[in-house]
Design a protein around this motif. Structure first.
Motif, short mmCIF file in Angstrom:
data_model
loop_
_atom_site.label_atom_id
_atom_site.label_comp_id
_atom_site.label_asym_id
_atom_site.label_seq_id
_atom_site.Cartn_x
_atom_site.Cartn_y
_atom_site.Cartn_z
N ALA A 159 0.78 -1.35 0.00
CA ALA A 159 -0.17 0.04 -0.06
C ALA A 159 0.93 1.26 0.02
CB ALA A 159 -1.05 0.15 1.05
N ALA A 160 2.13 1.34 0.73
CA ALA A 160 2.89 2.50 0.85
C ALA A 160 3.63 2.74 -0.50
CB ALA A 160 3.96 2.02 1.74
N TRP A 161 3.84 1.56 -1.46
CA TRP A 161 4.28 1.75 -2.60
C TRP A 161 3.36 2.51 -3.59
CZ3 TRP A 161 3.30 -0.32 -7.46
CH2 TRP A 161 4.12 -0.11 -8.74
N GLU A 162 2.02 1.89 -3.57
CA GLU A 162 1.04 2.22 -4.35
C GLU A 162 0.75 4.02 -4.01
OE1 GLU A 162 -0.34 1.27 -6.98
OE2 GLU A 162 -0.43 -0.89 -6.97
N PHE A 163 0.72 4.14 -2.73
CA PHE A 163 0.47 5.56 -2.28
C PHE A 163 1.73 6.41 -2.69
CE2 PHE A 163 0.03 8.97 0.84
CZ PHE A 163 -1.26 9.33 0.54
N ASP A 164 2.56 6.10 -2.31
CA ASP A 164 3.88 7.19 -2.33
C ASP A 164 4.45 7.23 -3.90
OD1 ASP A 164 3.30 7.85 0.39
OD2 ASP A 164 4.92 6.24 0.84
N SER A 165 4.58 5.81 -4.27
CA SER A 165 5.62 5.96 -5.58
C SER A 165 4.61 5.84 -6.85
CB SER A 165 6.33 4.57 -5.37
OG SER A 165 7.20 4.76 -4.40
N ASN A 166 3.64 4.88 -6.83
CA ASN A 166 2.69 4.91 -7.93
C ASN A 166 1.55 5.99 -7.96
OD1 ASN A 166 2.38 3.42 -10.08
ND2 ASN A 166 0.65 2.18 -9.59
N LEU A 167 1.26 6.54 -6.89
CA LEU A 167 0.38 7.66 -6.56
C LEU A 167 -0.86 7.05 -7.20
CD1 LEU A 167 2.35 10.41 -8.31
CD2 LEU A 167 2.17 9.96 -5.87
N ASN A 168 -1.36 6.23 -6.49
CA ASN A 168 -2.75 5.35 -6.69
C ASN A 168 -3.43 5.06 -5.69
OD1 ASN A 168 -4.84 3.93 -7.48
ND2 ASN A 168 -3.76 2.69 -9.05
N VAL A 169 -4.11 6.20 -5.09
CA VAL A 169 -4.73 6.07 -3.66
C VAL A 169 -5.79 4.79 -3.80
CG1 VAL A 169 -6.10 7.45 -2.22
CG2 VAL A 169 -4.23 8.42 -3.56
N ALA A 170 -6.50 4.79 -4.73
CA ALA A 170 -7.55 3.85 -4.86
C ALA A 170 -7.18 2.42 -4.53
CB ALA A 170 -8.53 3.90 -5.82
N ALA A 171 -5.96 2.19 -5.35
CA ALA A 171 -5.21 0.84 -5.08
C ALA A 171 -4.61 0.66 -3.72
CB ALA A 171 -4.09 0.74 -6.01
N ALA A 172 -3.92 1.77 -3.14
CA ALA A 172 -3.39 1.66 -1.90
C ALA A 172 -4.63 1.26 -0.85
CB ALA A 172 -2.85 2.85 -1.36
N ARG A 173 -5.84 2.06 -0.99
CA ARG A 173 -6.91 1.84 0.04
C ARG A 173 -7.59 0.40 -0.07
NH1 ARG A 173 -9.90 5.88 -1.61
NH2 ARG A 173 -9.29 7.40 0.03
N ALA A 174 -7.62 0.09 -1.36
CA ALA A 174 -8.05 -1.55 -1.72
C ALA A 174 -6.86 -2.56 -1.05
CB ALA A 174 -8.10 -1.84 -3.20
N LEU A 175 -5.67 -2.13 -1.19
CA LEU A 175 -4.62 -3.19 -0.25
C LEU A 175 -5.06 -3.26 0.90
CD1 LEU A 175 -1.55 -2.57 -2.65
CD2 LEU A 175 -2.68 -4.83 -2.29
N MET A 176 -4.85 -1.89 1.53
CA MET A 176 -5.01 -2.13 3.16
C MET A 176 -6.21 -2.68 3.54
SD MET A 176 -2.34 -0.42 4.30
CE MET A 176 -2.59 0.01 5.83
N GLN A 177 -7.53 -2.36 2.79
CA GLN A 177 -8.79 -3.03 3.09
C GLN A 177 -8.72 -4.63 3.06
OE1 GLN A 177 -11.65 -0.83 0.77
NE2 GLN A 177 -11.63 0.93 2.27
N ASN A 178 -8.20 -5.16 1.92
CA ASN A 178 -7.85 -6.49 2.02
C ASN A 178 -7.09 -6.94 3.04
OD1 ASN A 178 -9.44 -6.43 -0.35
ND2 ASN A 178 -7.74 -6.48 -1.81
N GLY A 179 -5.86 -6.32 3.23
CA GLY A 179 -5.05 -6.65 4.66
C GLY A 179 -5.91 -6.72 5.88
N LEU A 180 -6.56 -5.72 6.03
CA LEU A 180 -7.36 -5.80 7.31
C LEU A 180 -8.52 -6.80 7.43
CD1 LEU A 180 -8.11 -2.06 7.98
CD2 LEU A 180 -6.65 -3.58 9.09
N ARG A 181 -8.90 -7.65 6.03
CA ARG A 181 -9.77 -8.38 5.92
C ARG A 181 -9.04 -9.70 6.23
NH1 ARG A 181 -11.59 -5.81 1.16
NH2 ARG A 181 -13.32 -4.88 1.40
N ALA A 182 -7.63 -9.86 5.87
CA ALA A 182 -6.74 -10.98 5.90
C ALA A 182 -6.21 -11.14 7.42
CB ALA A 182 -5.66 -11.10 5.08
#
Length: 647
Positions: free
Chosen positions: A152-175
């Motif tokens: 999520a940090a890479w998507e947010f900081d480097s890839n500048l994709n907030v939606a992907a970072a949010r989706a990763l964090m939410q999937n991580g919280l489910r797992a």
């Protein structure tokens, strides 16, 4: 295997020709590169390649690529700075390193460290394989919270994709719903994104400020409001004031939009975290830290709600009360009396809710930190300016110890600390009365407390007269024997050493202590390792009365049912030291001691080794060979531990 390696080397032909054509490497250097790569490729094609094989190949390729870049810069300088088009050799090195990482991670899928090395290299090179590697890592390790946070940090900081970072964090919280770090980092990410939106509005001139709380700015604004007449312009009119107030109101309204949204995010994430991990105390403290670091709407109400929830759920946890008290004083440096009294009130309330030893220990630690702390130079630094405050703190600390004793939640450590405090204050008589009371009650078998009591009694006798009387010596002896008869020898090492040292020059009382030791060792047995009481006594007698008395004494100990291996080793060392000085009976006595020890400990390989080494150094080849043969016969499963017969 050779065909595959040869095929891979042939595919490197274009790269190697390009390196030679551009003058970066000579033909001899290229031949050496091919030789090294062939060796690494053969290692990777083994049936079971090691992780170190992959890492060594990667390290070699990294160094080779770094050398290529340096030589390319040198050639560029020589050519006058004229840049040339990128060719196959510019990409081949990075591509090969990534391929080796891919093979390594396929081979060692469970090695998280290797995966992160792979990802860090992709990120440093800005390679497009980063996204695919992250997807593989998440698929292989969905239960590792750090994987989701990194992705999520890479998507947010480097890839500048907030939606992907949010989706990763939410999937991580489910797992990983019970991961504290995931909940906290998810909240940080959402608030950071909100702050970026706020900064964008500010850059466009549509808003001002940010969500980060600036205490300096708040203090400056308060000072300006209190002294606003100093900043009033002479030609300022009432209409200008109204316009300024209207603009400020509009800005506050705009700021509240972001503040309200941030508060909603915090409430949602906080509710989810509390539901997922209701027993985690630290996650709530971290949420409070984030709340205090951001400027959100109605943040004070949210802070009160979190504190109320913490009191409801953790009022029986001593750590909660300790944290709450230390919140009242963020730093012990420079605290005032009002802050300190609030913290003390919190601890007192905690003592009523949780009357436990842990609560008392935390309370005592807080008071000790407030009284004195070691500065960088190692000297005590009192934080309160006046001596009166320090005296008040010390008396309060003493009251805490007394309260813990009355509540029945005092431990041996706390009791020792209480007595030590009285000794530091110079209240020797009070310390003596207290420790007598403790040793005759709950801590009648507490060795540390009894050790402290005996040291106090000895100090009192010494203060009374330089040479103790027979009555005093007899009192100390009886006091010492009363505790020694209650505990095992292995637990009372300090007591025995203290007693033997105190009575070393008092033969009559020393002999009585030896008789007590014989009685206890006959009941408990000697020690095979560590502290050996019998060895300690023999050493004292050796120093005081000489060798013959020491031999008589160790014979008495060895006649006991289980004298212990440590005793045998000490006696053997004594006799070998005598033999090395030329004493003729030392070596035969050492042999007898080894034989006696081996009668009980015939499976101890180190004992056989020592016996064999002694015969090699001091005996004959025949006696050494005989010991080696006996050892091999006795140690059927541990023959590898024995030295060779000719060593």
């Amino acid at each position: 295997m050779a065909d595959v390696v040869q095929f891979k080397l042939e595919r490197m032909l274009n790269e190697l020709e390009d390196l030679e054509r551009r003058g970066l490497f000579s033909r001899g250097e290229i031949a050496e590169i091919v030789k090294k790569r062939r060796k690494f490729e053969y290692r990777l094609k083994r049936p079971s390649p090691l992780k170190q094989d992959f890492l060594a190949y990667i390290e070699y390729e990294k160094q080779l690529d770094a050398l290529r870049r340096l030589r390319k810069k040198s050639v560029l300088r020589k050519s006058g700075g004229k840049k040339s088009k990128k060719s196959v050799s510019d990409y081949a090195g990075v591509s090969r390193i990534l391929d080796i990482y891919r093979l390594a991670t396929n081979r060692f899928k469970g090695d998280i460290q290797l995966w992160f090395q792979y990802l860090e290299y992709c990120r440093a090179r800005g390679h497009g394989r980063m996204k695919k590697a992250l997807a593989q890592l998440v698929r292989f390790h969905p239960k590792v919270p750090g994987v989701w946070i990194y992705a999520a940090a890479w998507e947010f900081d480097s890839n500048l994709n907030v939606a992907a970072a949010r989706a990763l964090m939410q999937n991580g919280l489910r797992a990983c719903p019970t991961s504290e770090d995931l909940w906290v980092e998810y909240l940080r990410m959402e608030l950071t994104y909100l702050n970026k939106l706020k900064a964008r509005k500010v850059a466009l001139g549509e808003d001002e400020g940010d969500l980060a709380r600036d205490h300096r700015k708040a203090d400056e604004k308060q000072w300006r409001d209190e002294n606003k007449e100093l900043f009033m312009a002479l030609n300022e009119s009432g209409d200008a004031d109204k316009r300024s107030d209207l603009q400020d109101g509009e800005c506050e309204g705009k700021l509240d939009v972001f503040g309200e949204h941030g508060l909603n995010i915090l409430q949602t994430v906080y509710s989810g975290a509390v539901e997922a991990i209701p027993t985690c105390f630290s996650v709530r403290t971290r949420f409070l830290e984030i709340l205090e670091a951001t400027d959100l709407a109605h943040s004070e109400d949210m802070r009160k709600k979190i504190l109320e929830d913490m009191k409801r759920d953790f009022s029986k946890d001593p750590l909660y009360w300790d944290w709450l008290a230390r919140v009242e004083i963020a730093d012990l440096e420079g605290i005032n009396a009002k802050q300190f009294s609030k913290a003390v009130q919190v601890y007192e309330e905690g003592m009523t809710f949780v009357p436990s030893a842990v609560m008392v220990e935390l309370y005592v630690k807080f008071l000790m930190d407030a009284i004195c702390d070691e500065d960088r130079g190692g000297e005590a630094a009192v934080h309160f300016k006046s001596h009166g405050h320090t005296t008040e703190l010390v008396s309060h600390l003493q009251m805490v110890y007394e309260k813990a004793e009355s509540l029945g939640c005092i431990t041996e450590d706390l009791a020792c600390e209480h007595v030590s405090l009285l000794l530091q204050l110079g209240k020797l008589d009070e310390a003596k009365l207290l420790i007598e009371k403790l040793c005759s009650g709950k801590f009648s078998e507490a060795v540390r407390l009894w050790t402290l009591r005996l040291s106090i009694e000895m100090r009192c006798i010494q203060n009374k007269s330089l040479s103790p009387s027979k009555v005093d010596l007899l009192y100390i002896l009886e006091l010492l024997r009363s505790i020694l008869m209650k505990v095992r020898v292995s637990e009372a090492e300090n007591l025995w050493v203290m007693g033997l040292k105190y009575f070393a020059n008092q033969r009559q009382y020393f002999d009585k202590l030896v008789e007590t030791s014989l009685l206890l060792l006959a009941k408990d047995g000697g020690s095979d390792s560590g502290f050996s009481l019998s060895s300690t006594i023999v050493n004292y007698i050796l120093q005081r009365d000489g060798v013959e008395s020491a031999r008589e004494m160790y014979k008495r100990f060895l006649a006991l049912p289980h004298p212990g291996l440590a005793m045998y080793r000490n006696c053997i060392e004594l006799e070998l030291n005598l033999a090395s000085t030329g004493e003729k009976t030392g070596l035969p006595k050492a042999r007898k001691l080894y034989e006696s020890a081996l009668a009980t400990y015939d499976q101890d390989a180190s004992l056989w080794q020592d016996y064999h080494s002694m015969e090699v150094k001091m005996g004959t080849s025949e006696t050494a060979a005989a010991v080696h043969w006996r050892a091999r016969k006795a140690l059927k499963n541990n023959i590898s531990l024995l030295p060779s017969a000719t060593s």
